[in-house]
Structure formats: structure tokens, C-alpha cells
Enzyme design. Structure first.
Site, PDB file in Angstrom:
ATOM      1  N   ARG A  94       0.827  -1.198   0.000  1.00  0.00           N
ATOM      2  CA  ARG A  94       0.000   0.000   0.000  1.00  0.00           C
ATOM      3  C   ARG A  94       0.860   1.247   0.000  1.00  0.00           C
ATOM      4  NH1 ARG A  94      -3.316  -1.856  -2.097  1.00  0.00           N
ATOM      5  NH2 ARG A  94      -5.516  -2.174  -1.642  1.00  0.00           N
ATOM      6  N   GLU A 137      -2.931   8.129  -5.563  1.00  0.00           N
ATOM      7  CA  GLU A 137      -3.003   7.467  -6.876  1.00  0.00           C
ATOM      8  C   GLU A 137      -4.128   8.077  -7.686  1.00  0.00           C
ATOM      9  OE1 GLU A 137      -3.222   3.221  -6.325  1.00  0.00           O
ATOM     10  OE2 GLU A 137      -1.456   3.187  -5.060  1.00  0.00           O
ATOM     11  N   HIS A 163       0.199   0.556  -9.903  1.00  0.00           N
ATOM     12  CA  HIS A 163      -0.672  -0.314  -9.106  1.00  0.00           C
ATOM     13  C   HIS A 163      -1.145  -1.525  -9.940  1.00  0.00           C
ATOM     14  CE1 HIS A 163      -3.582  -0.256  -5.433  1.00  0.00           C
ATOM     15  NE2 HIS A 163      -3.340  -1.495  -5.813  1.00  0.00           N
TER      16      HIS A 163
HETATM   17  N1  LIG Z   1      -0.354  -4.000  -5.330  1.00  0.00           N
HETATM   18  C1  LIG Z   1      -1.497  -4.628  -5.423  1.00  0.00           C
HETATM   19  O1  LIG Z   1      -2.173  -4.565  -6.441  1.00  0.00           O
HETATM   20  C2  LIG Z   1      -1.982  -5.452  -4.284  1.00  0.00           C
HETATM   21  C3  LIG Z   1      -2.726  -6.624  -4.533  1.00  0.00           C
HETATM   22  C4  LIG Z   1      -3.193  -7.371  -3.460  1.00  0.00           C
HETATM   23  C5  LIG Z   1      -2.927  -6.957  -2.166  1.00  0.00           C
HETATM   24  N2  LIG Z   1      -2.233  -5.807  -1.954  1.00  0.00           N
HETATM   25  C6  LIG Z   1      -1.905  -5.367  -0.593  1.00  0.00           C
HETATM   26  O2  LIG Z   1      -0.908  -6.249  -0.066  1.00  0.00           O
HETATM   27  C7  LIG Z   1      -0.938  -6.237   1.349  1.00  0.00           C
HETATM   28  C8  LIG Z   1      -0.880  -7.657   1.888  1.00  0.00           C
HETATM   29  O3  LIG Z   1      -2.000  -8.395   1.454  1.00  0.00           O
HETATM   30  P1  LIG Z   1      -2.282  -9.886   1.991  1.00  0.00           P
HETATM   31  O4  LIG Z   1      -3.395 -10.418   1.166  1.00  0.00           O
HETATM   32  O5  LIG Z   1      -1.035 -10.632   2.109  1.00  0.00           O
HETATM   33  O6  LIG Z   1      -2.831  -9.545   3.450  1.00  0.00           O
HETATM   34  P2  LIG Z   1      -2.816 -10.478   4.723  1.00  0.00           P
HETATM   35  O7  LIG Z   1      -3.821  -9.912   5.644  1.00  0.00           O
HETATM   36  O8  LIG Z   1      -2.902 -11.904   4.346  1.00  0.00           O
HETATM   37  O9  LIG Z   1      -1.359 -10.227   5.337  1.00  0.00           O
HETATM   38  C9  LIG Z   1      -0.967  -9.043   5.958  1.00  0.00           C
HETATM   39  C10 LIG Z   1       0.044  -9.391   7.019  1.00  0.00           C
HETATM   40  O10 LIG Z   1       0.523  -8.173   7.574  1.00  0.00           O
HETATM   41  C11 LIG Z   1       0.725  -8.402   8.954  1.00  0.00           C
HETATM   42  N3  LIG Z   1       0.769  -7.130   9.654  1.00  0.00           N
HETATM   43  C12 LIG Z   1      -0.254  -6.337  10.043  1.00  0.00           C
HETATM   44  N4  LIG Z   1       0.223  -5.250  10.678  1.00  0.00           N
HETATM   45  C13 LIG Z   1       1.569  -5.365  10.686  1.00  0.00           C
HETATM   46  C14 LIG Z   1       2.613  -4.561  11.190  1.00  0.00           C
HETATM   47  N5  LIG Z   1       2.361  -3.422  11.845  1.00  0.00           N
HETATM   48  N6  LIG Z   1       3.885  -4.983  11.008  1.00  0.00           N
HETATM   49  C15 LIG Z   1       4.145  -6.137  10.346  1.00  0.00           C
HETATM   50  N7  LIG Z   1       3.193  -6.964   9.870  1.00  0.00           N
HETATM   51  C16 LIG Z   1       1.935  -6.570  10.025  1.00  0.00           C
HETATM   52  C17 LIG Z   1      -0.414  -9.289   9.367  1.00  0.00           C
HETATM   53  O11 LIG Z   1      -0.136  -9.998  10.547  1.00  0.00           O
HETATM   54  C18 LIG Z   1      -0.540 -10.214   8.168  1.00  0.00           C
HETATM   55  O12 LIG Z   1       0.179 -11.403   8.363  1.00  0.00           O
HETATM   56  C19 LIG Z   1      -2.214  -5.486   1.705  1.00  0.00           C
HETATM   57  O13 LIG Z   1      -1.871  -4.145   1.998  1.00  0.00           O
HETATM   58  C20 LIG Z   1      -3.024  -5.503   0.418  1.00  0.00           C
HETATM   59  O14 LIG Z   1      -3.934  -4.443   0.335  1.00  0.00           O
HETATM   60  C21 LIG Z   1      -1.746  -5.071  -2.978  1.00  0.00           C
HETATM   61  O1  LIG Z   2      -6.036  -4.459  -2.695  1.00  0.00           O
HETATM   62  C1  LIG Z   2      -5.946  -5.003  -3.790  1.00  0.00           C
HETATM   63  O2  LIG Z   2      -6.588  -6.026  -4.086  1.00  0.00           O
HETATM   64  C2  LIG Z   2      -4.996  -4.456  -4.780  1.00  0.00           C
HETATM   65  O3  LIG Z   2      -4.473  -3.259  -4.360  1.00  0.00           O
HETATM   66  C3  LIG Z   2      -5.507  -4.422  -6.181  1.00  0.00           C
HETATM   67  O4  LIG Z   2      -6.199  -3.251  -6.485  1.00  0.00           O
HETATM   68  P1  LIG Z   2      -6.944  -3.171  -7.910  1.00  0.00           P
HETATM   69  O5  LIG Z   2      -8.087  -4.112  -7.857  1.00  0.00           O
HETATM   70  O6  LIG Z   2      -7.405  -1.762  -8.046  1.00  0.00           O
HETATM   71  O7  LIG Z   2      -5.957  -3.562  -8.936  1.00  0.00           O
END
Ligand SMILES: NC(=O)c1ccc[n+]([C@@H]2O[C@H](COP(=O)([O-])OP(=O)(O)OC[C@H]3O[C@@H](n4cnc5c(N)ncnc54)[C@H](O)[C@@H]3O)[C@@H](O)[C@H]2O)c1
Ligand SMILES: O=C(O)[C@H](O)COP(=O)(O)O
Length: 529
Positions: free
Chosen positions: A230, A259, A278
Site C-alpha cells: 500500500r 493514486e 498499481h
Molecule cells: N499491489 C497490489 O495490487 C496489491 C494486490 C493485493 C494486495 N495488496 C496489498 O498487499 C498487502 C498484503 O495483502 P495480503 O493479502 O497478504 O494480506 P494479509 O492480511 O494476508 O497479510 C498481511 C500481514 O501483515 C501483517 N501485519 C499487520 N500489521 C503489521 C505490522 N504493523 N507490522 C508487520 N506486519 C503486520 C499481518 O499480521 C498479516 O500477516 C495489503 O496491503 C493488500 O492491500 C496489494
Molecule cells: O487491494 C488489492 O486487491 C490491490 O491493491 C488491487 O487493487 P486493484 O483491484 O485496483 O488492482
């Protein structure tokens, strides 16, 4: 027919599913004012990270029942406002895990081998082999911050590339980290030892600006940082300065504090910085996964069925929900009765799951009882989504106990006690084998009655003639009695009378009932059976 607005690009597979039960409008890139203007027409909203669902949008969405995020992060949705308005928010927690993890790996390798800059150089007609000498990741140390779904997959892939893995996640056990081949360490050690650092955490008050100038100063000078989690977890000015000054080896970012990115110190950085817009979840496979996952939930909620990945109601898988459904009805009925008996201002709710029922998850049963408890005050405004929040905001203390030793009904029973302006009142109920509800106890007096739309309860002295007097009084007001039962512990002691009525009680009659000799108290309860 229900109407669903799709406000970001969603795979057709999802739209086809929703179209089975609703009319779907796809309108992307709507300005906020336009969204606020049209949202009252819609029963559901489906989106990705492009749409900001503010409290104003939710306030305007008077028909909204569900907001579906085709992805993981719900930080673009005011979930609290949705909860307050009883709107269920769902996401797809796993649909894009692999896509995001693979993007992080791709970013790490692109950075290590300077692929984007080398690509640009060749396209500019150059052949700069010396300039683009990179590094191997083999045997290097990768620090994984956040060992959840995405972090874990990144760890698995990195392990296959024989990287040494450190992980920081205060909510994960050392055993889980070990199973993933990671040593769980504190953040400072991870910063100090890592050649690569990849972030897979949510943005929370604790993680905002986690990677700031102070943190960067603790890292190796050649460290490469990847953020596919994020925006806002990295201080963008600090990282741009560190890159410009050569204090870190590189960074690869997919997400930004604002964004689209627009004007930013990041765009001023010449090399060792890879930026993508993203794209973590943007694979054909992930988009089909998340679209289907969320569309199915929208379809189900519009059909009155539960959602499997609601972020603002207790998570329940559909099988568990199916099994619990009759008990939720029981809990709601008992909560409604206890709430009305205890009077308007409730400050405490005691719930005891007894017998077989004690082996179940109590959370949904508590929510159902709270929904009933608050139904007098909030009417149709209270639902499974907002009941717990509404109760919390009203300062209602919820005490839950389980007693599996009770052996009265085969499926168990539920005891609900509310404390309010009329004092403490309790109701116990169970389900018969056909799923019918039986009230089995009222204020500790044994009874056995089904719930009814209009009910009258009296607390009285067990003495001859009292039942007749109440019957005549109701008759004089043309109120028909459907059934009547008395519950007592000892002969001629205290007793309760439970009357199911065919008609609502007219104004004022309750006061007259309490004046009848021997009657100590009288209450009415209105249910919707
Ligand atoms: N770039 C993209 O398009 C994209 C796509 C999918 C997910 N994401 C983002 O990726 C991140 C992770 O997603 P996920 O599905 O693995 O989530 P998840 O909930 O499975 O994992 C998140 C992890 O972060 C840990 N956590 C929470 N607070 C913390 C802290 N202060 N310090 C360290 N660890 C901490 C939790 O214990 C958990 O294990 C999220 O922010 C999600 O929104 C981004
Ligand atoms: O949180 C998510 O699932 C990712 O950030 C993906 O975002 P998007 O669906 O806009 O690609």
C-alpha cells in the site's frame, strides 16, 4: 429487479454472474459528485481501488445493501460508515494473492538486473552492457515485512531461488515463519541485515511511513526496497532523497500515497527506481478470480443469502451459516423478547449457549440476539451488519457464557438476559426437531410456548380466580386469547402467566392489568413471527 453499479473495470465473468439476478450498469471513472448523484438508484456497488467510497457516497446510497471490492484492500471504502448504515462490505481476500506476490518478485528481479532502464537504453539505440551489470538474488537476504498471504507466497518463491529469508510480522508465530523458511526477527534487525526488503502489510496507523528517513538510515547502503502493498507505508520524499543521494541501492514501487501518482519527488529520480501503476493484481487470472468471487457474493446477498467474505460482519462459511440459521432466528426472537421486557435503555446483555449449542461459534448468535434487542429502538435500521456496532455505541455490555453440560433439548438451548430500565429479565428458548421455536423459561419460571406476534406476560401470585379475571378484562376490550399458560415453581407461590393474543393490546389495558389483585407486574411483547 435489483440494480448494481460497477464503477471500476471488472472482468466480464463477474458481470455475467450478477446479471443473473440484477440489472448491471458499468460506469467507470465517475467523478465523486456524479457517483453521489446516481448511487440512490442502486442496491449494490462493485469496484476496485479506483473508486473512493466516502461517507457521503454511503449516506446517499439509501438503497445500498452491499459494496463488493473486487480485490483485497478496502481502504478506499469508508467501512465504518457502511457498517453504521447496515451495508455489508465484501472483498476477495485470496483472488489476487499470487498475482501480487509474483509482481513483487518481478519487481525484485527487474530492479536487480535493471531491466526497465536497460530496455529503455536499447530502445534509444544504445548498447550499454557495462552500465547494466546487475546482482544475483541467490544467497542474498530478503526481509519480508508482513508474512500474510502474499508475504508467504513471496517467501516460498524466494526460498526456491535460495535466498536467505528474514521476516517481521508481530502477529505470526515463529513456527509459521519457520515453516516458510523464514527467521522471525525484529524490524531493526531486518532493516540492518537485508539486501532486499519487500513489504506485504496493510496500511494502518502503525505502518504509515514505516519506511522513513530514520528507517532508511538503518539499512545497508545497497539495499533494494519493494512495495507492492500500500502507498503511504513508505515516505516517498525520504526514499526519493535516499535514492538521489545513493544511500540505498534501489526501490521498486507499485503503490503510492496518492493514486494516480501525478507530481511527485519519485518521478525526479533518474535510476534505480522502478515504478508501476498499481499493477499487483492486474493479471488476467487474478481479475477473473476476484470478479467471480465478489460477484457471487453480491448475487447471494441480493438473494438474501450470506456473504462468505464480509469484512464487517462475523465471518462464516455458508455451510456453518446454513446450520446456524435456525439458531439465529431463535437468538433474534429471544433478544427481541428480552429487550422489550427489560425496557428501553438496555445496558447489559447476558447470553448463555447451553448443551449442544455451546459447541458452536457464539459470535453470530450474539449478533442475532443484539439485532433483536435493538429492534424496538432501531426498527428496520438494525441488521446483522450494524447490530454489534450500534450496541457498542449505546454502551451495551455483552457477556457471553457457554454451558455444554445442560441436557434439556437435543440441539441445546439459548438463555438471554437483558438488564434495562425495567430491571433484569430473561428468556430461554430451544428449537424443536422441526425447527420450531419454543420459549422454555421466562424469568426463571418454566414454560413451554411458541412465540407469537402479540404476547402478554404477567408476574403474579398463584391463587384461584386470577386467570379468569385477566381473561374477562381482555374480553371486555375485545382481545382474543389464542393460548394461555402458567409457569410456577411452587403451588400458591410466585408465578408467570403467558398469553398469546390474536390482537394487539389496546392502549392503557396494561395498567389496568397491573391493578388486578395478585398481579405484580405485566408486560407485552410484540414479535414478528
Ligand atoms: N499491489 C497490489 O495490487 C496489491 C494486490 C493485493 C494486495 N495488496 C496489498 O498487499 C498487502 C498484503 O495483502 P495480503 O493479502 O497478504 O494480506 P494479509 O492480511 O494476508 O497479510 C498481511 C500481514 O501483515 C501483517 N501485519 C499487520 N500489521 C503489521 C505490522 N504493523 N507490522 C508487520 N506486519 C503486520 C499481518 O499480521 C498479516 O500477516 C495489503 O496491503 C493488500 O492491500 C496489494
Ligand atoms: O487491494 C488489492 O486487491 C490491490 O491493491 C488491487 O487493487 P486493484 O483491484 O485496483 O488492482
Amino acid at each position: 429487479m435489483a440494480k448494481v453499479l460497477v464503477s471500476d473495470p471488472i472482468d466480464q465473468a463477474g458481470i455475467d454472474i450478477i446479471s443473473q439476478v440484477a440489472e448491471v450498469d458499468v460506469k467507470t471513472k465517475l467523478p465523486l459528485e456524479e457517483l453521489i448523484k446516481i448511487i440512490p438508484e442502486y442496491d449494490a456497488l462493485m469496484l476496485r481501488s479506483g473508486t473512493k467510497v466516502t461517507a457521503e457516497v454511503i449516506q446517499a446510497g439509501t438503497n445500498l445493501k452491499i459494496i463488493g471490492r473486487a480485490g483485497v484492500g478496502v481502504d478506499n471504502i469508508d467501512v465504518k460508515a457502511a457498517t453504521r448504515h447496515g451495508i455489508v462490505v465484501v472483498n476477495s481476500p485470496e483472488g489476487n494473492t499470487i498475482a501480487a506476490a509474483e509482481h513483487a518478485i518481478a519487481m525484485m528481479l527487474a530492479l536487480s538486473r535493471q531491466i526497465p532502464d536497460a530496455n529503455q537504453s536499447v530502445k534509444n539505440g544504445k548498447w550499454e552492457r557495462k552500465k547494466f551489470v546487475g546482482n544475483e538474488v541467490y544467497k542474498k537476504t530478503l526481509g519480508v515485512v508482513g508474512l500474510g498471504k502474499i508475504g508467504a507466497h513471496v517467501a516460498k518463491v524466494a526460498r526456491a531461488m535460495e535466498m536467505k529469508l528474514l521476516a517481521y510480522d508481530p502477529f505470526v508465530s515463529a513456527e509459521r515463519a519457520e515453516r516458510l523458511g523464514c527467521s522471525l526477527v525484529d524490524l531493526d534487525l531486518l532493516f540492518k541485515e537485508s539486501d532486499y526488503i519487500t513489504l506485504h502489510i496493510p496500511k494502518t496507523p502503525e505502518t504509515a511511513n514505516l519506511i522513513n528517513a530514520k528507517a532508511l538510515a538503518k539499512m545497508k547502503p545497497q539495499v533494494r526496497i519493494i512495495n507492492c502493498a500500500r502507498g503511504g507505508i513508505i515516505d516517498e520524499t525520504a526514499i526519493a532523497e535516499a535514492l538521489q543521494a545513493g544511500k540505498i541501492g534501489g526501490a521498486a514501487l507499485d503503490v503510492y500515497a496518492n493514486e494516480p501518482l501525478g507530481e511527485s519527488p519519485l518521478t525526479e529520480v533518474g535510476s534505480n527506481l522502478v515504478l508501476t501503476p498499481h499493477l499487483g493484481a492486474s493479471t488476467a487470472e487474478a481479475q477473473v478470480n476476484v470478479a467471480i468471487d465478489v460477484a457471487e457474493q453480491i448475487r447471494d446477498v441480493l438473494l438474501g443469502l450470506p456473504a462468505r467474505s464480509a469484512v464487517n460482519i462475523p465471518g462464516l462459511n455458508p455451510d456453518v451459516m446454513e446450520k446456524l440459521r435456525p439458531y439465529l432466528r431463535l437468538a433474534e426472537t429471544l433478544g427481541t423478547m428480552a429487550g422489550q421486557l427489560a425496557g428501553g435503555r438496555i445496558d447489559e446483555l447476558n447470553i448463555r449457549l447451553q448443551g449442544e449449542l455451546a459447541n458452536n461459534d457464539s459470535q453470530p448468535i450474539i449478533v442475532a440476539a443484539l439485532k433483536g434487542l435493538l429492534s424496538e429502538a432501531l426498527r428496520e435500521r438494525v441488521n446483522y451488519v450494524n447490530a454489534a456496532l450500534e450496541a457498542q455505541e449505546r454502551g451495551i455490555r455483552v457477556i457471553e457464557t457457554k454451558d455444554s453440560s445442560t441436557r434439556d433439548y437435543s440441539g441445546g438451548s439459548l438463555h438471554v438476559e437483558a438488564r434495562g430500565s425495567n430491571g433484569k429479565h430473561s428468556v430461554t428458548g430451544a428449537l424443536l426437531s422441526e425447527g420450531e421455536i419454543r420459549i422454555t423459561n421466562l424469568d426463571e419460571f418454566p414454560i413451554n410456548v411458541p412465540p407469537n406476534d402479540h404476547m402478554l406476560f404477567t408476574l403474579h401470585r398463584d391463587m384461584p380466580g386470577i386467570i379468569g379475571k385477566i381473561g374477562s378484562l381482555l374480553g371486555s376490550y375485545n382481545v382474543n386469547i389464542a393460548s394461555m399458560q402458567v409457569g410456577r415453581k411452587i403451588v400458591r407461590g410466585e408465578a408467570v402467566m403467558v398469553l398469546s393474543l390474536d390482537d394487539p393490546l389496546p392502549e392503557g389495558i396494561l395498567q389496568e392489568i397491573t391493578k388486578v389483585d395478585g398481579i405484580r407486574d405485566a408486560y407485552t411483547v410484540k414479535l414478528s413471527v
